[in-house]
Design an enzyme around this catalytic site. Structure first.
Site, PDB file in Angstrom:
ATOM      1  N   CYS A 147       0.931  -1.181  -0.009  1.00 29.89           N
ATOM      2  CA  CYS A 147      -0.108  -0.059   0.115  1.00 29.89           C
ATOM      3  C   CYS A 147       0.656   1.366  -0.126  1.00 29.89           C
ATOM      4  O   CYS A 147       1.590   1.521  -1.046  1.00 29.89           O
ATOM      5  CB  CYS A 147      -1.142   0.069   1.305  1.00 29.89           C
ATOM      6  SG  CYS A 147      -2.246   1.096   0.909  1.00 29.89           S
ATOM      7  N   HIS A 203      -3.094  -5.109   1.428  1.00 35.34           N
ATOM      8  CA  HIS A 203      -2.519  -5.647   2.800  1.00 35.34           C
ATOM      9  C   HIS A 203      -2.597  -7.029   3.013  1.00 35.34           C
ATOM     10  O   HIS A 203      -3.425  -7.433   4.081  1.00 35.34           O
ATOM     11  CB  HIS A 203      -3.430  -4.969   3.891  1.00 35.34           C
ATOM     12  CG  HIS A 203      -3.327  -3.339   3.857  1.00 35.34           C
ATOM     13  ND1 HIS A 203      -2.528  -2.408   4.637  1.00 35.34           N
ATOM     14  CD2 HIS A 203      -3.730  -2.198   3.104  1.00 35.34           C
ATOM     15  CE1 HIS A 203      -2.282  -1.271   4.379  1.00 35.34           C
ATOM     16  NE2 HIS A 203      -3.219  -0.937   3.415  1.00 35.34           N
ATOM     17  N   GLU A 254      -0.804  -8.341   5.361  1.00 37.29           N
ATOM     18  CA  GLU A 254      -0.595  -8.402   6.889  1.00 37.29           C
ATOM     19  C   GLU A 254      -1.813  -8.461   7.728  1.00 37.29           C
ATOM     20  O   GLU A 254      -1.773  -8.856   8.937  1.00 37.29           O
ATOM     21  CB  GLU A 254       0.511  -7.175   7.219  1.00 37.29           C
ATOM     22  CG  GLU A 254      -0.314  -5.931   7.663  1.00 37.29           C
ATOM     23  CD  GLU A 254      -0.410  -4.971   6.187  1.00 37.29           C
ATOM     24  OE1 GLU A 254      -1.096  -4.109   6.306  1.00 37.29           O
ATOM     25  OE2 GLU A 254      -0.182  -5.860   4.918  1.00 37.29           O
TER      26      GLU A 254
END
EC number: 4.3.3.6
Length: 200
Positions: A88, A179, A181
């Site tokens: 991002c 994302h 994560e």
């Protein structure tokens, strides 16, 4: 992962803790890069096999890299081949050009990106799409950019969503609009460790 690797995670702003938890779970040795000293000591000790540039606010992160004196060394490390995973805002930091902003930052990744590309209506959304070398993956987009132009034929497109490029690899750089994560799926981070950091 065949051996322990040491990964530094830029931690001046943004979603660094989630990346650290994901990489720790895969058996990496991680540390946070909060100031220039953290980066310098890791390089001097030979303890930096990879770097993560997390999501967050790219303008804030870009300013802090300069204010904290880390910009030049980080750029040199990436250009010299240190593996980097950017998500991002991290993608925006790497991009050679930002099509809807006159600011560009590290300029190590030969792509053009569009900031906040999905606008308010699609500011955040989740979709399943194919990632080359990984398979179908649930992608979380949060006020995300996308890549609107590839500037070097050596850039490999890894994923496309609704006609827009959202994941690429260029040599030692893996950059994503979404994302990974915040997912429970660790395959993107495992790909980074196994294929880019260790090159197995």
């Amino acid at each position: 992962m065949s051996e322990k690797v040491s990964i530094g995670i830029l931690a001046v702003q943004g979603a660094f803790a989630e990346h650290q938890a994901m990489l720790d779970g895969l058996g990496a040795d991680t540390f946070l890069i909060r100031q220039k000293k953290d980066l310098e000591e890791a390089v001097q000790n030979g303890g930096l096999q990879g770097i993560v540039l997390p999501g967050g606010e790219s303008t804030v992160q870009g300013k802090l890299l300069r204010d904290l004196g880390m910009y030049d060394q980080l750029k040199e490390l990436i250009e010299a081949g240190t593996p980097v995973l950017a998500t991002c805002a991290g993608l925006i930091l790497l991009a050679e050009r930002v099509s809807n902003d006159d600011r560009a930052y590290l300029k190590t990744l030969p792509v053009s990106v569009k900031r906040n590309a999905y606008g308010r209506q699609l500011g955040s959304f989740v979709t399943d799409a194919e990632i080359a070398h990984i398979g179908t993956y649930r992608m979380n987009f949060i006020r995300a950019p996308y890549i609107d132009e590839i500037l070097n034929p050596q850039v490999e497109t890894l994923a496309i969503v609704d006609g827009n490029t959202v994941a690429v690899r260029y040599k030692n750089q893996l950059a994503l609009s979404f994302h990974p994560e915040v997912s429970e799926d660790a395959r993107v981070h495992a790909y980074f460790l196994n294929e880019i950091v260790q090159g197995v």
